[in-house]
Design a protein around this motif. Structure first.
Motif, PDB file in Angstrom:
ATOM      1  N   ALA A 164     -52.993 129.140  26.238  1.00  0.00           N
ATOM      2  CA  ALA A 164     -52.002 128.394  25.380  1.00  0.00           C
ATOM      3  C   ALA A 164     -52.608 127.780  24.200  1.00  0.00           C
ATOM      4  CB  ALA A 164     -51.428 127.301  26.255  1.00  0.00           C
ATOM      5  N   SER A 199     -54.981 129.907  31.869  1.00  0.00           N
ATOM      6  CA  SER A 199     -53.636 129.700  31.153  1.00  0.00           C
ATOM      7  C   SER A 199     -53.514 128.471  30.324  1.00  0.00           C
ATOM      8  CB  SER A 199     -52.548 129.115  32.334  1.00  0.00           C
ATOM      9  OG  SER A 199     -52.469 130.335  33.152  1.00  0.00           O
ATOM     10  N   ALA A 200     -54.217 127.546  30.244  1.00  0.00           N
ATOM     11  CA  ALA A 200     -54.358 126.404  29.491  1.00  0.00           C
ATOM     12  C   ALA A 200     -55.082 126.993  27.992  1.00  0.00           C
ATOM     13  CB  ALA A 200     -55.090 125.063  29.860  1.00  0.00           C
ATOM     14  N   SER A 225     -50.581 121.970  32.875  1.00  0.00           N
ATOM     15  CA  SER A 225     -51.965 122.554  32.266  1.00  0.00           C
ATOM     16  C   SER A 225     -51.679 123.501  30.875  1.00  0.00           C
ATOM     17  CB  SER A 225     -52.583 123.259  33.193  1.00  0.00           C
ATOM     18  OG  SER A 225     -53.102 122.485  34.371  1.00  0.00           O
ATOM     19  N   VAL A 226     -50.446 124.235  31.041  1.00  0.00           N
ATOM     20  CA  VAL A 226     -50.228 125.113  29.984  1.00  0.00           C
ATOM     21  C   VAL A 226     -49.634 124.365  28.599  1.00  0.00           C
ATOM     22  CG1 VAL A 226     -48.553 126.973  29.097  1.00  0.00           C
ATOM     23  CG2 VAL A 226     -49.761 127.320  31.333  1.00  0.00           C
TER      24      VAL A 226
END
Length: 417
Positions: A280, A276-277, A328-329
């Protein structure tokens, strides 16, 4: 992407070949970042579960890897210019094909240090420096967009690298997964080397950006900066210090991301957080590619650093699974842009003619600083038995970097001496 592909050659309306070089560099970045920058988190997590291998010990070995990478960057940039990118990229892929599988067979600390050290050379060969130097002859007006597009591969590497490594370890076991990961570097990079890469547009009868020859206009003479002259400017040392601090934080965070979130999220949840990071970061890079050639890059960098600081501070204060995923995102949005903005600022402020010499020095010093990121996170974590203090320190360093990058652009760049 459609905006990019509107740039064409003067013969037959074909896509300018430089964009195929960008695509090839994107694939190289996928391999380089998935097996090194993002892969480090998996390696630390896997090796630390073996008897006798603490997180701080493995983090120190990762620091050695980044130090080797830093020392090699100036030579890699020079080699890419003089020998062409084919040999450099092929060497990087070959080194990763050997070192990643070798990690699965480590039984003693010295073996871990040796393998990570050699991996540092492979990382340098597939780095931002080698990719930016490869693209430098092909673009003038669209340089920011080209580098941003190529480094989308770094974000893709983060999205697919960690899940594939962790999933492969679950399905096939650690040794087989690492062997397959190493082999993938050759399967992806060698076709690019053999069938895509060219050194300059001139050898294909083209000009940078696909421009048509213009014999009726005066040739622009670009000022040339020596390394010594550039290093004496506040523009040079402000961007060097700012990116050294922020990328030290970034590399430290990425190296520990899996270990940081896995106790709360589990291996599958950690894989989702890392992916997910990276997604992004991919979105952030697309936005930068759209506007990089038109915005104030120093103010943009400061904004990115403030978002990074807020995200890390929030992560230090949360213990919920949802909070870790969200922060984290948010931090992921800054990951790709920090890596990409560094060479673009150097190119815009010091020019194409001076880019190799000036950025080679900057990249090497920045890389030396970033090498201490994994060790800093590891030592703080083991000292306090928590990642909270490391995240707070990281947030403060990003705030300092934001102030420095804005300060460095407050005065005009002097003329080259």
């Amino acid at each position: 992407m459609s905006t990019v592909l509107q740039t064409k050659t003067t013969s037959g309306g074909r896509i300018f070949y430089g964009w195929w070089i960008v695509f090839g560099c994107l694939l190289v970045a996928v391999v380089g970042w998935s097996l090194t920058v993002f892969g480090m988190g998996v390696y630390i997590h896997a090796l630390s579960e073996r008897p006798g291998f603490s997180i701080s010990l493995i983090s120190t070995a990762v620091t050695v890897s980044y130090l080797v990478n830093a020392v090699c960057l100036i030579s890699v940039g020079t080699a890419t210019t003089r020998l062409g990118p084919k040999l450099v990229f092929a060497a990087g892929a070959g080194i990763l094909a050997l070192t990643v599988p070798a990690l699965a067979y480590c039984e003693q600390a010295w073996q871990v240090f040796l393998i990570f050290a050699v991996m540092g050379l492979g990382r340098a060969c597939l780095s931002t420096t080698s990719i930016s130097t490869t693209l430098a002859p092909w673009f003038e007006r669209h340089q920011g967009r080209a580098v941003s597009m190529a480094l989308l591969g770094a974000s893709i590497g983060g999205m697919i690298g960690t899940p594939l490594l962790l999933g492969g370890m679950t399905v096939f076991g650690e040794k087989t997964a690492f062997i397959l990961a190493g082999a993938s570097s050759l399967l992806v990079v060698l076709p690019v080397v053999l069938f895509v890469l060219k050194r300059t547009p001139q050898e294909m009868g083209l000009l940078p950006d696909g421009e048509a020859p213009a014999t009726d206009r005066a040739t622009k003479t670009e000022a040339f900066w020596s390394r010594k002259g550039a290093m004496a400017t506040r523009q040079f040392y402000s961007q060097l210090i700012a990116f050294a601090l922020s990328l030290m934080v970034q590399i430290g965070f990425l190296s520990h991301h899996v270990s940081l979130v896995a106790p709360k999220l589990g291996d599958q949840g950690a894989s989702i957080a890392v992916s997910s990071a990276a997604l992004a970061a991919f979105i952030g890079r697309i936005a930068l590619a759209r506007f990089a050639d038109r915005v104030d890059l120093r103010l943009t960098t400061a904004g990115v650093l403030l978002v990074a600081a807020a995200s890390l501070a929030a992560m230090a204060m949360t213990s919920s699974a949802e909070g870790l995923l969200l922060t984290s995102v948010c931090y992921g949005l800054t990951i790709g842009n920090l890596t990409t903005l560094s060479p673009i600022i150097a190119r815009r402020e010091f020019g194409a003619a001076s880019f190799g010499a000036v950025y080679g020095v900057a990249a090497s010093v920045i890389a030396i600083a970033t090498a201490f990121g994994p060790g800093l996170f590891g030592i703080l974590r083991d000292t306090f038995n928590s990642y909270g203090p490391a995240l707070v320190v990281a947030a403060l360093l990003n705030l300092v970097a934001a102030i420095i990058i804005v300060w460095g652009g407050r005065k005009p760049l002097p003329s080259p001496s």
